[in-house]
Design an enzyme around this catalytic site. Structure first.
Site, PDB file in Angstrom:
ATOM      1  N   ASN A  46       0.845  -1.192   0.006  1.00 49.78           N
ATOM      2  CA  ASN A  46      -0.029  -0.061  -0.179  1.00 49.78           C
ATOM      3  C   ASN A  46       1.069   1.194   0.053  1.00 49.78           C
ATOM      4  O   ASN A  46       1.773   1.407   0.690  1.00 49.78           O
ATOM      5  CB  ASN A  46      -0.866   0.069   1.411  1.00 49.78           C
ATOM      6  N   GLU A 115      -3.674  -0.124  -3.386  1.00 51.40           N
ATOM      7  CA  GLU A 115      -3.427  -1.495  -2.835  1.00 51.40           C
ATOM      8  C   GLU A 115      -2.515  -2.050  -4.171  1.00 51.40           C
ATOM      9  O   GLU A 115      -3.340  -2.648  -4.967  1.00 51.40           O
ATOM     10  CB  GLU A 115      -4.254  -2.330  -2.103  1.00 51.40           C
TER      11      GLU A 115
END
Length: 215
Positions: A46, A115
């Site tokens: 992330n 992500e």
């Protein structure tokens, strides 16, 4: 909910990225929601959602592209397949990736996230491996943890919108297909130029590869 029916094998035109792509983002790898590896078996890197501020109109959903990690912070052990795709003299490895931008409706997130799931080099066998008849989950590519490592991301195309799912297994299966679509899409000549240094005739790809490796 995800619509019924088969998925497309490729995403984006064969001729290469079209506006708004390619899109550049950078940031340190931060801790996410802790579900990627633990619940889904799909590790993600992330980066801060603030990186989206330059692209306020970017559609939520799943994308594919390439990414590089700061070699001063993350050491990748190269294999023979890696060397075939990216000669050792190039220094920083550039990896294919698939990523989601949004709220993940299945988990009802209230904050937007970026992500990134880093894929193995395209010269390696396809990852993930589809679940077998025993019902085991697909096996996804894993790297050692690299929290805090600087990451440069180049988004090259859009795959699909975000969906909710009837089960966790249905979500995992769709992510497996996302990975396959990303790999097939990136193997096309106009996209592979962003990954390797074999063809240096594409000035745009050359400039972008230099940016990816600049930390």
């Amino acid at each position: 909910m995800r619509p019924d029916g088969p998925r497309d094998d490729f995403a984006g035109p064969d001729t290469g990225p079209e506006p708004p792509f390619p899109i550049r983002m950078s940031g340190p790898v931060i801790k996410g929601f802790g579900r990627g590896s633990k619940e889904l078996g799909i590790p993600t890197a992330n980066i801060p959602a603030e990186t989206l501020s330059e692209y306020p109109d970017l559609q939520l959903g799943v994308y594919y592209g390439v990414a590089a990690l700061d070699p001063a912070q993350f050491k990748h052990t190269r294999t023979e397949n890696d060397a075939a795709e990216q000669p050792a003299h190039t220094g920083t490895d550039i990896f294919p990736c698939v990523l989601s931008i949004g709220y993940n409706p299945f988990y009802k997130n209230t904050v937007r996230s970026v992500e990134i799931h880093i894929l193995p080099h395209l010269s390696m066998e396809s990852s993930p491996i589809a679940a077998d008849t025993s019902g085991q989950r697909p096996l996804f590519h894993h790297f050692p943890d690299f929290y805090g490592t600087a990451l440069n991301l180049l988004i090259l195309g859009y795959i699909r919108p975000e969906y909710d799912y009837v089960s966790r297994e249905a979500l995992i299966d769709d992510i497996r297909i996302d990975c396959d679509v990303a790999r097939r899409s990136l193997k096309r000549k106009a996209y592979a130029a962003f990954l390797n240094d074999v063809d240096t005739s594409d000035e745009k790809a050359n400039e972008v590869r230099q940016w990816l490796r600049k930390f």
